[in-house]
Every structure is written in structure tokens, then in C-alpha cells.
Design an enzyme around this catalytic site. Structure first.
Site, short mmCIF file in Angstrom:
data_model
loop_
_atom_site.label_atom_id
_atom_site.label_comp_id
_atom_site.label_asym_id
_atom_site.label_seq_id
_atom_site.Cartn_x
_atom_site.Cartn_y
_atom_site.Cartn_z
N MET A 30 -6.21 4.41 -4.33
CA MET A 30 -7.37 4.93 -3.59
C MET A 30 -8.64 4.26 -4.13
O MET A 30 -9.75 4.76 -3.93
CB MET A 30 -7.45 6.45 -3.70
CG MET A 30 -6.21 7.13 -3.09
SD MET A 30 -6.51 8.77 -2.47
CE MET A 30 -6.98 9.63 -3.94
N LEU A 33 -10.74 1.28 -9.30
CA LEU A 33 -9.64 0.86 -10.17
C LEU A 33 -9.99 1.00 -11.65
O LEU A 33 -11.11 0.71 -12.06
CB LEU A 33 -9.28 -0.60 -9.87
CG LEU A 33 -8.88 -0.90 -8.42
CD1 LEU A 33 -8.60 -2.39 -8.24
CD2 LEU A 33 -7.68 -0.07 -7.98
N GLU A 35 -7.89 0.99 -15.86
CA GLU A 35 -6.80 0.34 -16.60
C GLU A 35 -5.41 0.81 -16.15
O GLU A 35 -4.45 0.05 -16.21
CB GLU A 35 -6.95 0.56 -18.10
CG GLU A 35 -7.71 -0.52 -18.83
CD GLU A 35 -7.18 -1.94 -18.61
OE1 GLU A 35 -5.96 -2.15 -18.66
OE2 GLU A 35 -7.99 -2.86 -18.37
N HIS A 37 -4.45 1.54 -13.07
CA HIS A 37 -4.09 0.72 -11.91
C HIS A 37 -3.80 -0.72 -12.34
O HIS A 37 -2.86 -1.35 -11.85
CB HIS A 37 -5.25 0.65 -10.91
CG HIS A 37 -5.66 1.95 -10.32
ND1 HIS A 37 -6.87 2.53 -10.58
CD2 HIS A 37 -5.01 2.79 -9.47
CE1 HIS A 37 -6.98 3.66 -9.91
NE2 HIS A 37 -5.86 3.85 -9.24
N GLN A 61 -4.60 13.57 2.37
CA GLN A 61 -4.08 14.22 1.15
C GLN A 61 -5.14 15.07 0.44
O GLN A 61 -4.89 15.56 -0.66
CB GLN A 61 -3.48 13.18 0.21
CG GLN A 61 -4.45 12.22 -0.44
CD GLN A 61 -3.73 11.10 -1.17
OE1 GLN A 61 -3.17 10.20 -0.56
NE2 GLN A 61 -3.70 11.17 -2.49
N GLN A 148 3.19 7.31 -14.01
CA GLN A 148 3.81 8.56 -14.43
C GLN A 148 2.78 9.69 -14.52
O GLN A 148 3.14 10.87 -14.49
CB GLN A 148 4.52 8.35 -15.78
CG GLN A 148 5.09 9.56 -16.46
CD GLN A 148 6.18 10.25 -15.64
OE1 GLN A 148 6.86 9.62 -14.83
NE2 GLN A 148 6.35 11.55 -15.84
N ASP A 150 0.90 10.82 -12.29
CA ASP A 150 1.13 11.65 -11.11
C ASP A 150 2.64 11.90 -10.99
O ASP A 150 3.29 11.41 -10.06
CB ASP A 150 0.59 10.96 -9.86
CG ASP A 150 -0.91 10.74 -9.97
OD1 ASP A 150 -1.64 11.74 -10.08
OD2 ASP A 150 -1.35 9.58 -9.98
N GLN A 153 4.08 13.40 -7.76
CA GLN A 153 3.98 12.41 -6.68
C GLN A 153 5.10 11.37 -6.80
O GLN A 153 5.76 11.02 -5.82
CB GLN A 153 2.61 11.71 -6.76
CG GLN A 153 2.50 10.47 -5.90
CD GLN A 153 1.08 9.92 -5.85
OE1 GLN A 153 0.24 10.48 -5.18
NE2 GLN A 153 0.82 8.83 -6.53
N SER A 185 -7.92 8.24 -15.12
CA SER A 185 -7.97 8.74 -13.75
C SER A 185 -9.35 8.42 -13.19
O SER A 185 -10.35 8.49 -13.92
CB SER A 185 -7.75 10.26 -13.75
OG SER A 185 -8.19 10.81 -12.52
O1 PAF Z 1 -1.89 7.98 -6.36
C1 PAF Z 1 -2.74 7.67 -5.51
O2 PAF Z 1 -3.76 7.04 -5.81
C2 PAF Z 1 -2.52 8.10 -4.07
O3 PAF Z 1 -1.91 9.34 -3.99
C3 PAF Z 1 -1.73 7.06 -3.24
C4 PAF Z 1 -0.33 6.89 -3.76
C5 PAF Z 1 -2.47 5.74 -3.27
C6 PAF Z 1 -1.64 7.53 -1.79
O4 PAF Z 1 -2.89 7.67 -1.20
#
Ligand code: PAF
Length: 281
Positions: A30, A33, A35, A37, A61, A148, A150, A153, A185
Site C-alpha cells: 500500500m 515503503l 525496510e 517492504h 480493506q 510475517q 501481518d 493476512q 509498519s
Molecule cells: O499488507 C498490505 O500492505 C496489504 O494488505 C496488501 C497485501 C498490499 C493488500 O492491499
């Protein structure tokens, strides 16, 4: 590095890539960005011919009253970072491109979404599984990478990939942490200096739980109570949940057995943070 906003253009590029027989590693994000990501992206970079990332703040979401509008965005910086890690393609669609008027199709994973974040964020995982399915269909990755941090998810998406026979490998990589242990995050940017200092207790409380398990403790309520007291005694935060579940069905456990997920969600002011550790008993 290509930056694509339109689905038609993305489809063309992916078709050409597939025709050349190149493998695609995909990191959905999303944006904003960090570290965490970049770690996923660097790993995907190494393991695939092509690295594709998506940057899309998925409205589906976010629940009512959540931080959709405030969610941090910085496409210029994200593009620079993506370029630096050797990304080949950034897909950053506008909302109407993903959800045109009269959009009506959703993906729902049952059972695994009924606990933890599924309780306080109803509809959240339906939004995640729907957008990720759309992104997988568009990007057609050989491998897709998730963090991990999330944990729920990742388990829900693994289940979806398996149940719907999706033709890709879903890879979950360890949580990247700040020096004091706070899980990286995009939402950490909301924290006041005091909350930011206090938030380090989350990981410390999980480590304490891990040590209790290593020391032989198997009673989930005892472990959860210790985490609760550690957080309450050291912060002004509000606990959303502290739970210990299995990793197959994400069902709360009374007694720890097999692979267990120790997970928490805690609110510092308006900022809700999640973290977790896996333990093997
Ligand atoms: O983890 C995230 O950033 C989001 O939930 C994702 C997987 C990009 C879906 O929008």
C-alpha cells in the site's frame, strides 16, 4: 523501471514478459515503503527475473472510521526506493481502475478470518483477499512475497491460494524490526514520540511469552495475562486483543500445542499496531 497506472498497459507488459518465459516476483504494497517492504523486494529481486510491485491503498480493506484518508502516501519517494532495489515495474492504479462503478465481485476466506483482526476489523480480510486476487490475476506472478508481521493476512492468503488452486508460490518472510524491536509498519509514522517509545514494549512482551514457552509454560491464559500486565504496566495503550492460536485454523488455544501464533493488537492513541511471534511446542 516502468511505472504503470492503467490495467490495459499492465496486461500488455505482463503478456510480453510471459512470452519471453521470464519469471515474475511480486510484492503487493500500500506504499509508503519502509525496510520491511524493501526486504521483501530485495528477496524477490534475487529469486526472479522480473520484480513487480504494486502500490495501491485499497479502500475495500478499510472499515468505516478507519484511516483510509489519513493513510500515509508518498509515490515520489516510493518510486525512488523501488528503483534503488532494482524493481522493474511499479503498478500504481487509481481506485476507479481497480473498482470501476458497479464493481460487484469479492473473495472471502471463511473460518480463518473470524478471529484476531477479523473481529475488530470486520470486512478487512475480504478487502485484502479481493484485491490480492485481482492483483495476482493481473501480474500473474510465479512468486508473491508477504511479511510475517501481518501473520493472519499471510495465513488467510495462503489458504486462498491453496483453496482456489492459484498458480503461484506464496512466500512469507520474517518481520523486519526497528533497533528497539518495534515491527516496521507504515502506521508507525502516526505515533507521537511518547507512544513510539512505549511501543517497543510490544515485542518485548512477545519475547517474554516466548521465554515462558521455552521454560515449559503451556497454559495460554497464563501467558496472555503476563503479556497483558507487561503492556499495561509500561504503556498508556489500549489492548485490542492478545491471543494464542493454532496456525491452521487460527483458533484460540487453551493449551499450547504444535505451531502456535502469539498475536496482539494494541492501540496507542488512534494508532492500532499489530505484532506476533510463532512458537513451536
Ligand atoms: O499488507 C498490505 O500492505 C496489504 O494488505 C496488501 C497485501 C498490499 C493488500 O492491499
Amino acid at each position: 523501471m516502468q511505472v504503470i497506472h492503467q490495467i490495459s498497459e499492465l496486461k500488455k507488459t505482463i503478456k510480453e514478459t510471459k512470452e519471453k518465459g521470464l519469471s515474475i516476483g511480486f510484492v503487493p504494497t500500500m506504499g509508503f515503503l519502509h525496510e520491511g517492504h524493501l526486504f521483501l523486494m530485495r528477496t524477490a529481486r534475487k529469486e526472479n527475473d522480473l520484480l513487480v510491485i504494486s502500490i495501491f491503498v485499497n479502500p475495500l480493506q478499510f472499515g468505516e472510521g478507519e484511516d483510509l484518508e489519513e493513510y500515509p502516501r508518498d509515490l515520489t519517494k516510493d518510486r525512488e526506493l523501488a528503483y534503488e532495489v532494482g524493481c522493474d515495474l511499479v503498478f500504481a492504479p487509481p481506485v476507479q481502475e481497480m473498482y470501476p462503478p458497479r464493481y460487484a465481485t469479492f473473495v472471502d476466506v471463511e473460518r480463518l478470518t473470524g478471529n484476531l483482526c477479523g473481529v475488530t476489523r470486520p470486512g478487512h480480510f475480504r478487502g485484502v483477499t479481493t484485491v490480492v486476487t485481482k492483483l495476482f490475476n493481473l501480474v500473474q506472478p510465479d512468486r508473491a512475497y508477504f511479511g510475517q508481521k501481518d501473520a493472519q493476512q499471510a495465513l488467510v492468503l495462503k489458504k486462498m491460494v491453496n483453496d482456489l488452486n492459484m498458480n503461484l508460490e506464496l512466500i512469507v518472510l520474517p518481520t523486519v524490526r526497528e533497533e528497539d524491536g518495534l515491527a516496521m509498519s507504515s502506521r508507525n509514522s502516526y505515533l507521537s514520540p511518547q507512544n513510539r517509545r512505549e511501543a517497543a514494549i510490544l515485542y518485548r512482551s512477545l519475547q517474554q511469552a516466548q521465554e515462558m514457552v521455552a521454560g515449559g509454560e503451556r497454559d495460554a491464559s497464563v501467558i496472555k495475562e503476563t503479556i497483558t500486565m507487561t503492556i499495561k504496566n509500561n504503556t498508556s495503550a489500549l489492548i485490542d486483543y492478545i491471543e494464542i492460536t493454532d496456525t491452521r485454523n487460527i483458533k484460540p488455544l487453551a493449551i499450547l500445542e504444535g505451531e502456535c501464533l502469539i498475536a496482539l493488537a494494541v492501540k496507542f492513541g488512534e494508532t492500532r499496531l499489530i505484532d506476533n511471534l510463532l512458537v513451536e511446542v
